[in-house]
Design a protein around this motif. Structure first.
Motif, PDB file in Angstrom:
ATOM      1  N   LYS A  12       9.617 -56.191   1.783  1.00  0.00           N
ATOM      2  CA  LYS A  12       9.140 -56.598   0.457  1.00  0.00           C
ATOM      3  C   LYS A  12       8.681 -58.064   0.457  1.00  0.00           C
ATOM      4  N   TYR A  52       6.317 -45.583  -6.270  1.00  0.00           N
ATOM      5  CA  TYR A  52       7.528 -45.546  -7.112  1.00  0.00           C
ATOM      6  C   TYR A  52       7.339 -44.524  -8.241  1.00  0.00           C
ATOM      7  N   LEU A  55      10.472 -43.899 -10.418  1.00  0.00           N
ATOM      8  CA  LEU A  55      11.369 -45.034 -10.753  1.00  0.00           C
ATOM      9  C   LEU A  55      11.503 -45.228 -12.263  1.00  0.00           C
ATOM     10  N   PHE A  59      15.089 -45.226 -14.059  1.00  0.00           N
ATOM     11  CA  PHE A  59      15.714 -46.479 -14.519  1.00  0.00           C
ATOM     12  C   PHE A  59      15.059 -47.092 -15.757  1.00  0.00           C
ATOM     13  N   ARG A  91      18.975 -46.239   6.042  1.00  0.00           N
ATOM     14  CA  ARG A  91      19.658 -46.575   4.779  1.00  0.00           C
ATOM     15  C   ARG A  91      20.995 -47.274   5.056  1.00  0.00           C
ATOM     16  N   LYS A  96      23.245 -51.551   0.321  1.00  0.00           N
ATOM     17  CA  LYS A  96      23.095 -51.008  -1.043  1.00  0.00           C
ATOM     18  C   LYS A  96      21.946 -51.696  -1.781  1.00  0.00           C
ATOM     19  N   THR A  97      21.557 -51.103  -2.900  1.00  0.00           N
ATOM     20  CA  THR A  97      20.452 -51.666  -3.691  1.00  0.00           C
ATOM     21  C   THR A  97      20.696 -53.143  -4.018  1.00  0.00           C
ATOM     22  N   PHE A  98      21.921 -53.450  -4.470  1.00  0.00           N
ATOM     23  CA  PHE A  98      22.222 -54.832  -4.857  1.00  0.00           C
ATOM     24  C   PHE A  98      22.912 -55.533  -3.684  1.00  0.00           C
ATOM     25  N   ARG A 108      20.715 -56.170   3.896  1.00  0.00           N
ATOM     26  CA  ARG A 108      20.835 -56.809   2.578  1.00  0.00           C
ATOM     27  C   ARG A 108      22.118 -57.627   2.467  1.00  0.00           C
ATOM     28  N   GLN A 124      14.746 -58.374 -14.345  1.00  0.00           N
ATOM     29  CA  GLN A 124      14.982 -57.073 -13.724  1.00  0.00           C
ATOM     30  C   GLN A 124      14.471 -56.969 -12.287  1.00  0.00           C
ATOM     31  N   VAL A 126      15.269 -57.345  -8.420  1.00  0.00           N
ATOM     32  CA  VAL A 126      16.316 -57.554  -7.424  1.00  0.00           C
ATOM     33  C   VAL A 126      15.653 -57.856  -6.089  1.00  0.00           C
ATOM     34  N   ASN A 128      15.879 -57.629  -2.805  1.00  0.00           N
ATOM     35  CA  ASN A 128      16.718 -56.941  -1.808  1.00  0.00           C
ATOM     36  C   ASN A 128      15.974 -56.664  -0.501  1.00  0.00           C
ATOM     37  N   ILE A 130      14.039 -55.123   1.388  1.00  0.00           N
ATOM     38  CA  ILE A 130      13.397 -53.952   1.992  1.00  0.00           C
ATOM     39  C   ILE A 130      13.496 -52.731   1.084  1.00  0.00           C
TER      40      ILE A 130
HETATM   41  N1  LIG Z   1      18.902 -51.731 -12.111  1.00  0.00           N
HETATM   42  C1  LIG Z   1      17.887 -52.234 -11.422  1.00  0.00           C
HETATM   43  N2  LIG Z   1      17.449 -53.474 -11.658  1.00  0.00           N
HETATM   44  C2  LIG Z   1      16.421 -53.979 -10.986  1.00  0.00           C
HETATM   45  N3  LIG Z   1      15.741 -53.336 -10.018  1.00  0.00           N
HETATM   46  C3  LIG Z   1      16.140 -52.111  -9.720  1.00  0.00           C
HETATM   47  C4  LIG Z   1      17.222 -51.487 -10.392  1.00  0.00           C
HETATM   48  N4  LIG Z   1      17.380 -50.264  -9.878  1.00  0.00           N
HETATM   49  C5  LIG Z   1      16.430 -50.129  -8.928  1.00  0.00           C
HETATM   50  N5  LIG Z   1      15.681 -51.240  -8.829  1.00  0.00           N
HETATM   51  C6  LIG Z   1      14.549 -51.475  -7.942  1.00  0.00           C
HETATM   52  O1  LIG Z   1      13.980 -50.243  -7.588  1.00  0.00           O
HETATM   53  C7  LIG Z   1      14.109 -50.025  -6.186  1.00  0.00           C
HETATM   54  C8  LIG Z   1      14.337 -48.557  -5.949  1.00  0.00           C
HETATM   55  O2  LIG Z   1      15.538 -48.151  -6.550  1.00  0.00           O
HETATM   56  P1  LIG Z   1      16.522 -47.183  -5.748  1.00  0.00           P
HETATM   57  O3  LIG Z   1      17.640 -46.768  -6.620  1.00  0.00           O
HETATM   58  O4  LIG Z   1      15.701 -46.127  -5.093  1.00  0.00           O
HETATM   59  O5  LIG Z   1      17.071 -48.253  -4.727  1.00  0.00           O
HETATM   60  P2  LIG Z   1      17.390 -48.183  -3.211  1.00  0.00           P
HETATM   61  O6  LIG Z   1      17.376 -46.747  -2.828  1.00  0.00           O
HETATM   62  O7  LIG Z   1      18.591 -48.973  -2.904  1.00  0.00           O
HETATM   63  O8  LIG Z   1      16.216 -49.014  -2.651  1.00  0.00           O
HETATM   64  P3  LIG Z   1      14.837 -48.577  -2.062  1.00  0.00           P
HETATM   65  O9  LIG Z   1      14.474 -47.216  -2.643  1.00  0.00           O
HETATM   66  O10 LIG Z   1      13.922 -49.664  -2.490  1.00  0.00           O
HETATM   67  O11 LIG Z   1      15.087 -48.559  -0.612  1.00  0.00           O
HETATM   68  C9  LIG Z   1      15.240 -50.952  -5.748  1.00  0.00           C
HETATM   69  O12 LIG Z   1      15.189 -51.307  -4.390  1.00  0.00           O
HETATM   70  C10 LIG Z   1      14.984 -52.136  -6.636  1.00  0.00           C
HETATM   71  O13 LIG Z   1      13.907 -52.914  -6.124  1.00  0.00           O
END
Ligand SMILES: Nc1ncnc2c1ncn2[C@@H]1O[C@H](COP(=O)(O)OP(=O)(O)OP(=O)(O)O)[C@@H](O)[C@H]1O
Length: 164
Positions: A12, A52, A55, A59, A91, A96-98, A108, A124, A126, A128, A130
């Motif tokens: 990213k 996305y 997405l 969310f 993965r 994790k996402t955060f 991460r 909003q 994050v 992270n 990749i």
């Molecule tokens: N609550 C949130 N706040 C901000 N950004 C979010 C949130 N949830 C998801 N995202 C964004 O959307 C992306 C995809 O969400 P997902 O739940 O698929 O996350 P992930 O599986 O951990 O990451 P990715 O799919 O990017 O590898 C996240 O990587 C993040 O950039």
């Protein structure tokens, strides 16, 4: 069933801005995954929507809009990685996402630190580093979205393809 799989990784804009491209790719290579496709691309709004596509439904509009805008602000590097159970293994290496919830030893967890609360207080987004395909169905869709089959390297021999 275990198998050799392909999965999509995006480095990213924060990974590029922080100069972490080499170190992140090294993590995957050190784990035995092979890079079979690579490109740099500036996403437009249409392409971000295709990548996305679920997405917003998962969310909400504010997370979708923030993520799509963030991903379009600078080029990303897309990689196709190949290896045994590559989707789940990538993965696992990603974390994790955060980032604050990601274990040390993950990409991460080692190279980022921000939380969900911080993201909510900061438009909003994050940071992270990749994206990695979430499951084998998503991996197939994403590899085909980002790459033509002619852009992917086919290993010709077992020795070339062997995954450790
Ligand atoms: N609550 C949130 N706040 C901000 N950004 C979010 C949130 N949830 C998801 N995202 C964004 O959307 C992306 C995809 O969400 P997902 O739940 O698929 O996350 P992930 O599986 O951990 O990451 P990715 O799919 O990017 O590898 C996240 O990587 C993040 O950039």
């Amino acid at each position: 069933m275990s198998a050799v799989e392909r999965t999509l990784v995006l480095l990213k804009p924060d990974a590029l801005a922080r100069g972490l491209v080499g170190r992140i790719v090294q993590r995957f290579e050190e784990a035995g995954l092979k890079v079979i496709g690579v490109k740099m691309k500036l996403m437009d709004a249409d392409f971000a929507r295709r990548h996305y596509f679920d997405l917003e439904e998962r969310f909400g509009a504010s997370v979708y809009n923030a993520t799509a805008t963030f991903m379009q602000q600078a080029p990303v590097i897309a990689l196709v990685l190949e290896g045994a159970e590559a989707v789940a293994n990538v993965r696992r290496l990603a974390g994790k996402t955060f980032p604050n919830e990601s274990a040390p030893g993950t990409i991460r967890g080692d190279f980022a630190h921000t939380s969900k609360a911080y993201s909510e207080a900061n438009h909003q987004v994050v940071a992270n580093l990749i994206h990695a395909s979430g499951n084998t169905e998503e991996a197939k869709y994403e590899v085909e979205l980002w790459f033509d089959s002619s852009e992917l390297f086919e290993y010709k021999t077992l020795a070339e393809r062997f995954v450790f």
